[in-house]
Design an enzyme around this catalytic site. Structure first.
Site, PDB file in Angstrom:
ATOM      1  N   TYR A 109      47.068  39.987  30.499  1.00  0.00           N
ATOM      2  CA  TYR A 109      46.397  41.000  31.313  1.00  0.00           C
ATOM      3  C   TYR A 109      47.056  42.368  31.147  1.00  0.00           C
ATOM      4  O   TYR A 109      46.564  43.230  30.431  1.00  0.00           O
ATOM      5  CB  TYR A 109      46.446  40.506  32.775  1.00  0.00           C
ATOM      6  N   LYS A 111      47.459  40.251  42.839  1.00  0.00           N
ATOM      7  CA  LYS A 111      46.592  39.425  43.681  1.00  0.00           C
ATOM      8  C   LYS A 111      47.108  39.325  45.116  1.00  0.00           C
ATOM      9  O   LYS A 111      46.332  39.004  46.027  1.00  0.00           O
ATOM     10  CB  LYS A 111      46.440  38.027  43.084  1.00  0.00           C
ATOM     11  N   TYR A 125      39.880  36.351  25.656  1.00  0.00           N
ATOM     12  CA  TYR A 125      40.750  36.343  26.830  1.00  0.00           C
ATOM     13  C   TYR A 125      41.929  35.393  26.632  1.00  0.00           C
ATOM     14  O   TYR A 125      41.755  34.242  26.227  1.00  0.00           O
ATOM     15  CB  TYR A 125      39.956  35.907  28.060  1.00  0.00           C
TER      16      TYR A 125
END
Length: 337
Positions: free
Chosen positions: A289, A49, A263
């Site tokens: 992730y 990010k 998730y």
């Protein structure tokens, strides 16, 4: 492709290393494996990010913002890096965390990335699973605006055409590194969720006319939905770059067979993959992730997906701080006497 025309603030340690994973390659017996170390971007233990935030925070500054609002799941790597970026630039930060797992484990809700969010000075508040998080951010922004603040909303994962510029730049960076090393990359594999990383790579590879086979391993949505989100954002990113109509739908590939129950929920494959990388390459990945992305990479190698390819690169998107939110997941023994 002229990225220099877009406002950008330096937050990351770039370029990140491109390293071989020869012990893992030998163990799996497939193509030679490499890792693009975006866990080394440097901002609050690093992660993917940071690349997006270089463009997003610059846009926030340009708009005169003094407060950042963003959202993510409880153990959001994006939230942690956004909080750090806001602290570095002297801005307030409000983080809304959506409960997508239903876990009330103290480590999960207070440790790992959540601890770091607060350490960076962000205000953290929780929302129930299924909440319209975009609406919640808009409501908070209105409240802050009425208080005289100048809020700037960053979408979950930093996934919009501005944030995706970070991975347009990564595509260029990777190509230049490979050229300097005399390395021909056949495939580039990564975890894909909110779609910004993959969309940026799709647009970036198209802009430099690269024939690298890009594959996202989904961590949340079904394949049709994931690929549709990525293609839409890749097209909007290309438009933002001034390259309209440059994204072929066939360039968007997502394999979503490794999500498991949902998730952020652990899978046996993710656990095995994280242990394998920790014990062969000394690398720590995250359980939400990149761990599921690794599971996909390893399984697809064993199934022959990459047969005929010589060099495959995996994108390490960081996030090892989230491991501390899942201490019981890995079933590791205690001390030995």
């Amino acid at each position: 492709m002229r990225l220099a025309k877009f406002p950008r603030v330096a937050l990351g340690h770039l370029p990140t290393p491109l390293e071989p994973m020869d012990r893992l390659s030998e163990k799996l017996g497939g193509p030679r494996l490499w890792v693009k170390r975006d866990d080394c971007t440097g901002l609050s233990s690093g992660g993917n990010k940071t690349r997006k935030l270089e463009f997003l925070m610059a846009d926030a500054r340009q708009q005169g913002a003094d407060t950042i609002i963003t959202q993510g799941a409880t153990q959001s790597n994006h939230a942690r890096q956004t909080a750090a970026a806001a602290a570095k630039l002297g801005m307030a930060c409000h983080i809304l965390l959506e409960d997508r797992t239903g876990s009330n484990d103290e480590n999960y809700v207070l440790n790992g990335n959540v601890l770091l969010d607060r350490l960076h000075g962000a205000t953290v508040s929780k929302r129930g699973g299924g909440t319209d998080m975009n609406a919640e951010m808009a409501n908070l922004a209105e409240t802050l605006h009425q208080q005289g603040k100048r809020p700037y909303i960053i979408p979950g994962g930093g996934s919009n055409p501005i944030g995706a510029l970070g991975y347009v730049n990564c595509a260029r960076e990777l190509s230049e590194q490979a050229d300097a090393m005399g390395l021909k990359i056949d495939a580039f594999v990564h975890a894909t969720g909110s779609s910004g990383t993959q969309a940026g790579l799709v647009a970036g590879l198209a802009a430099i006319q690269s024939d690298v086979h890009l594959l996202g391993i989904g961590v949340r949505a079904p394949q049709d939905k994931q690929e549709s989100m990525v293609h839409d954002l890749a097209q909007r990113t290309a438009d933002h770059l001034g390259l309209p109509g440059s994204i072929d739908r066939s360039a968007v590939r997502a394999n979503c067979d490794y999500v498991g129950a949902g998730y952020g929920l652990p899978t046996d494959g993710m656990i095995a993959a994280l242990k394998l990388l920790a014990q062969t390459e000394g690398l720590l990945f995250d359980p939400v992730y990149s761990g599921k992305g690794l599971d996909g990479l390893i399984d697809l190698i064993q199934k022959g997906y990459f047969d005929g390819m010589q060099n495959v690169v995996f994108l390490h998107t960081g996030g090892s701080a989230a491991l501390f939110g899942y201490p019981e997941t890995f079933g590791l023994p205690g001390y030995t006497s």
